[in-house]
Enzyme design. Sequence first.
Site, PDB file in Angstrom:
ATOM      1  N   CYS A 433      55.349 -25.909  43.167  1.00  0.00           N
ATOM      2  CA  CYS A 433      54.417 -26.776  42.421  1.00  0.00           C
ATOM      3  C   CYS A 433      53.078 -26.074  42.268  1.00  0.00           C
ATOM      4  O   CYS A 433      52.740 -25.566  41.208  1.00  0.00           O
ATOM      5  CB  CYS A 433      54.222 -28.100  43.154  1.00  0.00           C
ATOM      6  SG  CYS A 433      55.604 -29.205  43.073  1.00  0.00           S
ATOM      7  N   GLU A 435      51.766 -24.323  45.341  1.00  0.00           N
ATOM      8  CA  GLU A 435      51.580 -23.610  46.589  1.00  0.00           C
ATOM      9  C   GLU A 435      51.154 -22.160  46.353  1.00  0.00           C
ATOM     10  O   GLU A 435      51.349 -21.633  45.258  1.00  0.00           O
ATOM     11  CB  GLU A 435      52.874 -23.643  47.405  1.00  0.00           C
ATOM     12  CG  GLU A 435      53.365 -25.033  47.738  1.00  0.00           C
ATOM     13  CD  GLU A 435      54.400 -25.575  46.780  1.00  0.00           C
ATOM     14  OE1 GLU A 435      55.453 -26.045  47.263  1.00  0.00           O
ATOM     15  OE2 GLU A 435      54.173 -25.542  45.555  1.00  0.00           O
TER      16      GLU A 435
END
Length: 792
Positions: A433, A435
């Site tokens: 996502c 990270e």
Amino acid sequence: MADYLKRIERMKERVTNTRPEVDLENARILTKSFQMTAGQPLVIQKAKAFRAQCLEKTVRIYDDELIVGCAGSKLRGGIICADTCWSILDDELETISERKYDPFYLTPEDKQMFLDEIKPYWKGRSTFEAWLEQIPEETKDLRDTGVIYINRKAVRGFGEVTAGYQQVINEGLEGIRKTILERKSKLDLTIPGDYEKSVYLQSLLITMEGIEILARRYAKEAAKMALAEKDPIRKHELETIAETCERVPKYPARNFREALQSLFLYQIAIFMEQNAASYNPGRIDQYLYPFYKKDIVQGELTEEQVQELLDCLWVKFSESCLFQDAETAEFAAGYPMFQNVCVGGVDSSGKDAVNELSYQIIQATMDVQLYQPSLSVRYNLAKNPNKFLRKVIDLIKLGTGFPAFHNDDIGIRMLMNKGIPLKEAFDWNPCGCVETNLEGRTKQYTALADINLGSMCEFVFTNGVNRKSGHKVSVETGDPRDFQTYQAFETAVKKHLVYAIRACVMGSHVIDEICMNRPVPALSLTHKECITKCLDYSQGGTKYNVGNGIILIGVADLINSLAAVKSLVYDHHLVSMDELFQALSADFIGYEEIKELCERAPKYGNDNEEVDDIANEMFTFIADEIENYQSKFGKMTPGILPVSGNTPFGLEVGALPSGRKAWTPLADGVSPNGGTDTNGPSSVIKSVAHIPHDRFVQGTLLNMKIEPDLLKNEAGIAQMMALLKSVCSLGLFHVQFNVIDREVLLKAQEHPEDFKGLLVRVAGYTAYFVELGKDVQDEIIGRTPQTGFVAG
């Protein structure tokens, strides 16, 4: 329309019109191989099973393809990894084809094969079963009541990683083989431990042999098809595919086409090995650029031919579907693969890294408009040019949810907070996502567990009892009606947070222990230190080992609830604690005046200093608390990236002081609650800036919804560029946009058959709107639309 786009449209149509299916071919081959290799070391069994898959799996080349490969046997197949999670399918044999989130069609023949061949062998042997047996009681209690969610993906597969694609492309498997053989030659089997090292290195060699076999099979299939092909253009394309797959990834790529094919064949190899989310190709505008530049300068390719190859690769990324159980699918709905590619930022010396290929990669996402790969932009306010930012806006205004926009400086600081030196931190890439990751050098599980922040506030009113189940699952903090100060209330919330974080860490230790017995030699191949140490990725063989990530969901719900209690009960005495206590217990039924007061209380997202100070205090506390813990592989790390978990988590939480009704979705990411941010986007980002983003090293996620009309002229585009620059100057890490009319979403809900290709940004990933569950669709529709810009 350029001629090559007609090819892309045909390929897209094939993908979007294909129903996702359960794919059991790899599981059947793996099972048979494990039966034949019984008694051999586990890592050798795994490597031989992988080689068997490469030798026996279905190899198919579809019409129009220029880049080939498929991890399974079906175009949109959910691959089952029997050694980790066979039992998940067993639990859903009768429901998986029609379940609410991410259904996969299961044929009667595959169902019977599963019952006859796969289940009998693997029963009692999978890592998921081991997890269910060993989960700590405190962790189980909180998990079963929706207070925390220990991610099942963490037990199933080593995703959320950026493998060493650059090494495969530049050295080829032959180069890696030489390194392994050299390391193996230095072992002495009379020395304790060297036998295990020798066995491990042998498993890498077996795995590489499998990848080479698979590439040759694609070459052979392409050559066979070329012989039968009547169209001279397609015949030449197939001959080129055959020549390419004969060479890569065994040998170093010589040109751009070979580099792309080498990348993708390795991508499907690691996905075959473990069905996991977020195998991230990373900074492809950097490591593919030398091949691009050479081919352009030497006239081997035109820019249009480069674009066609990239677009074809983008379609291939969109074919695979992540197989998830029903519960996990609620937290990440839309068949997300999280294959994150990245452009922009700075290079390893801190200079502007934007190049010509960066623009063509953005254009590929504009051309293809499918849900994968996830495109992220690293934007460096000081170094990257305005022209690059303008290209980013051109993509945003298409309304596909791409790209995810990242503040480069904060990403670098996040990597350094994970213990990465600055020189290497310059080379960070977005993962999954939002990270942060590093190619071929780090092991981490970025989203191992989620904590329901709505429950943390609720527990103060229930003294640790889950309102929905009636079970006591957290610590006792007393009767809130006895609290004399706001500080006492805040302290009680913190006590519940401490307990939940501790339970997550305990569960994390069990998962780490279990997963050390799940070797991944194909993934480990391109982590150089795994070869040097003769230690698998699963056991911490990488250069940098980072502790697992604990993710927070319901940020705005927590902040707004604390702000309401402070304002209504303690500062202005508009409601007594007893009245609030009763109103929440009744879900505000009969307490409509109190609900109205709660809704009118100060809200996060409006540049309110008092509310924003609460945000800073609470999330600094949370970061401190999580970082207090160590895992087997490093310091535990926090993040705020809910995927779609805010929807199922909301179903577990009763009414809150923020005015939120019981059992409704929580806020997503660091975004305000829908409809509560009333002062425009500038106020939103000023409030969000009070969260210490660089402490939440797994990433923070901000969703914003923009009216399409705002980006229809140059003035609106200029204001959007100013807003994005403000995001960077204020120290936010990430923002992403849905640019779509609410009425279109409502029509798509009513007539899904007419909107199969409609893309929306969910939370850190893009999905087809009609493939999302209605709860998630409603949450997206309910987000506050920004109707004007005020960039500060």
